[in-house]
Design a protein around this motif. Structure first.
Motif, short mmCIF file in Angstrom:
data_model
loop_
_atom_site.label_atom_id
_atom_site.label_comp_id
_atom_site.label_asym_id
_atom_site.label_seq_id
_atom_site.Cartn_x
_atom_site.Cartn_y
_atom_site.Cartn_z
N MET B 1 22.12 40.44 12.39
CA MET B 1 21.98 38.99 12.16
C MET B 1 22.58 38.22 13.34
O MET B 1 23.71 38.50 13.74
N GLY B 2 21.83 37.28 13.86
CA GLY B 2 22.29 36.51 15.01
C GLY B 2 23.35 35.47 14.66
O GLY B 2 23.57 35.19 13.47
N HIS B 3 23.94 34.92 15.70
CA HIS B 3 25.01 33.94 15.49
C HIS B 3 24.51 32.70 14.76
O HIS B 3 25.18 32.18 13.86
N HIS B 4 23.30 32.24 15.14
CA HIS B 4 22.75 31.02 14.52
C HIS B 4 22.49 31.21 13.03
O HIS B 4 22.69 30.30 12.24
N GLU B 5 22.01 32.40 12.68
CA GLU B 5 21.74 32.68 11.27
C GLU B 5 23.04 32.69 10.46
O GLU B 5 23.10 32.10 9.37
N LYS B 6 24.06 33.34 11.03
CA LYS B 6 25.36 33.36 10.35
C LYS B 6 25.90 31.93 10.19
O LYS B 6 26.42 31.56 9.14
N GLN B 7 25.73 31.15 11.27
CA GLN B 7 26.21 29.76 11.27
C GLN B 7 25.51 28.96 10.15
O GLN B 7 26.15 28.16 9.46
N ALA B 69 36.98 33.64 12.76
CA ALA B 69 36.83 34.88 11.98
C ALA B 69 35.77 35.78 12.59
O ALA B 69 35.97 37.00 12.72
N ASN B 70 34.66 35.19 13.01
CA ASN B 70 33.56 35.96 13.61
C ASN B 70 34.00 36.64 14.91
O ASN B 70 33.66 37.79 15.17
N ARG B 71 34.78 35.91 15.68
CA ARG B 71 35.27 36.44 16.97
C ARG B 71 36.21 37.63 16.72
O ARG B 71 36.13 38.63 17.41
N ILE B 72 37.07 37.49 15.71
CA ILE B 72 38.03 38.55 15.41
C ILE B 72 37.31 39.79 14.85
O ILE B 72 37.56 40.91 15.29
N ILE B 73 36.38 39.55 13.92
CA ILE B 73 35.72 40.68 13.25
C ILE B 73 34.71 41.39 14.16
O ILE B 73 34.72 42.60 14.29
N THR B 74 33.81 40.61 14.77
CA THR B 74 32.71 41.25 15.53
C THR B 74 32.98 41.36 17.03
O THR B 74 32.22 42.02 17.73
N GLU B 76 32.29 39.30 19.11
CA GLU B 76 31.16 38.67 19.81
C GLU B 76 31.58 37.29 20.32
O GLU B 76 32.32 36.58 19.64
N ASP B 77 31.06 36.94 21.49
CA ASP B 77 31.33 35.59 22.01
C ASP B 77 30.34 34.61 21.39
O ASP B 77 29.20 34.98 21.09
#
Lengths: 91, 148
Positions: B1-7, B69-74, B76-77
């Motif tokens: 799942m992409g960043h935009h979808e998560k957002q 949270a996303n940065r810590i878990i995945t 990903e930038d």
């Protein structure tokens, strides 16, 4: 890619391969878009703007027509226009 | 799942949270007072004025927390560019949400025109605003999934 429906196809995958197996991310960085956009273009799900199309061609140092190919026989707009023209000629 | 979808999913959760809390606030005011309060324009004016900034602040806070949270878990930038496809998807989603809200506005005015109480109009406006925001985020997820 299904050429029966697609009226604009692209050679980006092939061009990337011949550019030392350039990654989608690298192409994205060079053209100023996200990797997802490159994926969508490669899969024929998104048609880029003329600006981006030129940037992609420039990245591979080829002509625009070497990246994108137009198939008028699959283009509904072209098909409709030709049908109208044929009707006009008949009458 | 992409960043935009998560957002978008996080944004949906934020919207549900805001509208849930707002409904509680209105309901609490309603049970504290009488039915007349719901027809009070001053009450609705104040409620709308509170809702808009609170909704914006809550969404910003939720998005910041999500980004951390996303940065810590995945690891990903966060994508730092918004390209032409992102803008196109954004425009398509805004168009969908505007159509829904316009429909809601017409319904709200229709409710007034047929003599319903003012609170029906305000509730219709809030509900369609909420549905429009949800539809916009759902459409965003679908467009990103489709690739277009």
């Amino acid at each position: 890619m299904d050429n029966e429906k697609v009226f604009i196809s692209n050679n980006i995958r092939r061009l990337r391969f011949f550019a030392n197996e350039m990654t989608q991310q690298e192409l994205a960085d060079r053209t100023g878009v996200t990797r997802q956009t490159i994926v969508a273009i490669e899969n024929g799900k998104y048609f880029p703007s003329l600006e981006l199309a030129f940037r992609i061609a420039h990245t591979f140092k080829v002509q625009l027509s070497d990246v994108f190919t137009y198939f008028p026989e699959n283009d509904q707009v072209h098909i409709k226009f030709m049908a109208k023209q044929a009707k006009k000629e008949k009458t | 799942m992409g960043h935009h979808e998560k957002q978008s999913i996080v944004s949906i959760i934020g919207s549900v949270l805001v509208i849930g809390l707002y409904s509680l606030y209105v309901y609490r005011n309603y049970i504290q007072a009488d039915m007349g309060l719901l027809n009070d324009f001053r009450f609705w004016g104040k409620s709308f004025l509170y809702l808009i900034p609170v909704a914006i602040v809550v969404q910003i806070v939720i998005q910041i927390l999500f980004a951390i949270a996303n940065r810590i878990i995945t690891q990903e930038d966060i994508p730092d560019i918004t390209d032409e496809r992102d803008k196109l998807i954004e425009l398509k989603c805004i168009r969908i949400s505007h159509w829904i809200f316009t429909l809601g506005f017409m319904l709200a005015m229709g409710a007034l025109a047929i003599g319903m109480k003012p609170y029906v109009m305000f509730l219709t406006l809030i509900c369609t605003g909420f549905v429009a925001s949800l539809a916009s985020e759902v459409a965003k997820i679908i467009y990103y999934r489709m690739g277009a």
